[in-house]
Design a protein around this motif. Structure first.
Motif, PDB file in Angstrom:
ATOM      1  N   GLY A  25       3.457 -16.961  18.960  1.00 14.96           N
ATOM      2  CA  GLY A  25       2.768 -15.687  18.878  1.00 14.96           C
ATOM      3  C   GLY A  25       2.606 -14.942  20.187  1.00 14.96           C
ATOM      4  N   VAL A  26       3.328 -15.321  21.213  1.00 13.42           N
ATOM      5  CA  VAL A  26       3.246 -14.613  22.495  1.00 13.42           C
ATOM      6  C   VAL A  26       4.131 -13.374  22.398  1.00 13.42           C
ATOM      7  N   ARG A  27       3.490 -12.215  22.457  1.00 10.56           N
ATOM      8  CA  ARG A  27       4.190 -10.940  22.280  1.00 10.56           C
ATOM      9  C   ARG A  27       4.680 -10.400  23.613  1.00 10.56           C
ATOM     10  N   ASP A  28       5.928 -10.004  23.635  1.00 12.35           N
ATOM     11  CA  ASP A  28       6.532  -9.348  24.792  1.00 12.35           C
ATOM     12  C   ASP A  28       5.804  -8.022  25.014  1.00 12.35           C
ATOM     13  N   PRO A  29       5.342  -7.739  26.241  1.00 11.60           N
ATOM     14  CA  PRO A  29       4.670  -6.461  26.502  1.00 11.60           C
ATOM     15  C   PRO A  29       5.506  -5.241  26.105  1.00 11.60           C
ATOM     16  N   ARG A  30       6.820  -5.373  26.114  1.00 16.17           N
ATOM     17  CA  ARG A  30       7.679  -4.250  25.710  1.00 16.17           C
ATOM     18  C   ARG A  30       7.468  -3.883  24.245  1.00 16.17           C
ATOM     19  N   ASP A  40       0.814  -1.218   0.000  1.00 10.58           N
ATOM     20  CA  ASP A  40       0.000   0.000   0.000  1.00 10.58           C
ATOM     21  C   ASP A  40       0.847   1.267   0.000  1.00 10.58           C
ATOM     22  N   THR A  41       1.933   1.266   0.766  1.00  9.04           N
ATOM     23  CA  THR A  41       2.739   2.482   0.912  1.00  9.04           C
ATOM     24  C   THR A  41       4.042   2.441   0.132  1.00  9.04           C
ATOM     25  N   GLN A  42       4.434   1.240  -0.335  1.00  9.34           N
ATOM     26  CA  GLN A  42       5.717   1.018  -1.018  1.00  9.34           C
ATOM     27  C   GLN A  42       6.913   1.309  -0.108  1.00  9.34           C
ATOM     28  N   ARG A  43       6.678   1.314   1.204  1.00  7.78           N
ATOM     29  CA  ARG A  43       7.759   1.499   2.174  1.00  7.78           C
ATOM     30  C   ARG A  43       8.224   0.152   2.701  1.00  7.78           C
ATOM     31  N   VAL A  44       9.482   0.094   3.095  1.00  8.17           N
ATOM     32  CA  VAL A  44      10.020  -1.119   3.701  1.00  8.17           C
ATOM     33  C   VAL A  44       9.533  -1.205   5.141  1.00  8.17           C
ATOM     34  N   VAL A  45       8.998  -2.350   5.507  1.00  3.12           N
ATOM     35  CA  VAL A  45       8.590  -2.638   6.876  1.00  3.12           C
ATOM     36  C   VAL A  45       9.193  -3.984   7.261  1.00  3.12           C
ATOM     37  N   THR A  46       9.206  -4.266   8.538  1.00  2.00           N
ATOM     38  CA  THR A  46       9.713  -5.548   9.018  1.00  2.00           C
ATOM     39  C   THR A  46       8.619  -6.243   9.810  1.00  2.00           C
ATOM     40  N   ASP A  47       8.287  -7.447   9.368  1.00  2.00           N
ATOM     41  CA  ASP A  47       7.334  -8.274  10.102  1.00  2.00           C
ATOM     42  C   ASP A  47       8.097  -9.049  11.166  1.00  2.00           C
ATOM     43  N   LEU A  48       7.521  -9.133  12.350  1.00  2.00           N
ATOM     44  CA  LEU A  48       8.135  -9.880  13.444  1.00  2.00           C
ATOM     45  C   LEU A  48       7.287 -11.112  13.743  1.00  2.00           C
ATOM     46  N   TYR A  49       7.944 -12.233  13.820  1.00  2.00           N
ATOM     47  CA  TYR A  49       7.323 -13.506  14.192  1.00  2.00           C
ATOM     48  C   TYR A  49       8.050 -13.984  15.440  1.00  2.00           C
ATOM     49  N   GLY A  50       7.348 -14.667  16.320  1.00  2.00           N
ATOM     50  CA  GLY A  50       8.049 -15.089  17.513  1.00  2.00           C
ATOM     51  C   GLY A  50       7.280 -16.040  18.392  1.00  2.00           C
ATOM     52  N   HIS A  51       7.927 -16.395  19.484  1.00  2.00           N
ATOM     53  CA  HIS A  51       7.379 -17.348  20.436  1.00  2.00           C
ATOM     54  C   HIS A  51       8.051 -17.155  21.789  1.00  2.00           C
ATOM     55  N   TYR A  52       7.464 -17.788  22.788  1.00  2.00           N
ATOM     56  CA  TYR A  52       8.007 -17.799  24.146  1.00  2.00           C
ATOM     57  C   TYR A  52       8.374 -19.240  24.446  1.00  2.00           C
ATOM     58  N   GLU A  53       9.594 -19.457  24.971  1.00  2.00           N
ATOM     59  CA  GLU A  53      10.105 -20.816  25.119  1.00  2.00           C
ATOM     60  C   GLU A  53      11.220 -20.876  26.158  1.00  2.00           C
ATOM     61  N   ILE A  54      11.677 -22.101  26.439  1.00  2.00           N
ATOM     62  CA  ILE A  54      12.893 -22.317  27.220  1.00  2.00           C
ATOM     63  C   ILE A  54      14.054 -21.784  26.389  1.00  2.00           C
TER      64      ILE A  54
END
Length: 164
Positions: A152-157, A100-114
């Motif tokens: 998909g557990v997102r850090d509150p920070r 939509d904007t033709q701007r570079v963005v970064t997608d973040l994927y993640g998890h919570y684990e040992i």
């Protein structure tokens, strides 16, 4: 590097899917990495390579933060029986151009684990093995009280800085 480790580790690469999507950051991967460092994250040198989907791009970096307390999502899981210092928020960066904007963005994927490192100060090399490298995923096939990998557990920070 991953090929050299494949004989000693159970995996050196795997795919992440939408269940691990945390949000996007309006910047390229380098600026996103800087934002993560400002939030207390460190670069994970020895992380397995992640691919978005089975045929998608490879991650642009892996970052982790060891928390002071467990997220609410860990309640009732095997992670709740550990100390938070034994766990990590683990984030993977995937840069793309927003159509939509033709701007570079970064997608973040993640998890919570040992986390994969021995818990200091004891340096117990058996502690993270096998729970980090052979986790019990948060799927309906596995009892919740055995889960050690929460997608998909997102850090509150990151709540105030990501778009989702």
């Amino acid at each position: 590097m991953a090929d050299r480790l494949s004989s000693v580790l159970p995996y050196t690469a795997y795919a992440v899917d939408e269940a691990e999507y945390l949000g996007s950051y309006d910047a390229d991967a380098d600026a996103t990495a800087e934002m993560l460092r400002d939030q207390g994250y460190h670069y994970q040198l020895f992380a397995a390579e992640k691919r978005r989907g089975e045929d998608g791009p490879t991650d642009e970096g892996s970052y982790a933060r060891i928390p002071e307390e467990h997220p609410e999502a860990a309640t009732g899981t095997a992670l709740a029986e550990t100390t938070p210092r034994e766990c990590q928020y683990h984030v993977h960066l995937f840069e793309r151009v927003d159509p939509d904007t033709q701007r570079v963005v970064t997608d973040l994927y993640g998890h919570y684990e040992i986390h994969p490192y021995p818990h200091t100060p004891t340096w117990d090399l058996t502690r993270p093995w096998p729970r980090h490298y052979r986790p019990t995923w948060d799927t309906p096939d596995n009892p919740r009280d055995e889960w050690t990998y929460l997608r998909g557990v997102r850090d509150p920070r990151l709540d105030r800085v990501l778009n989702y």
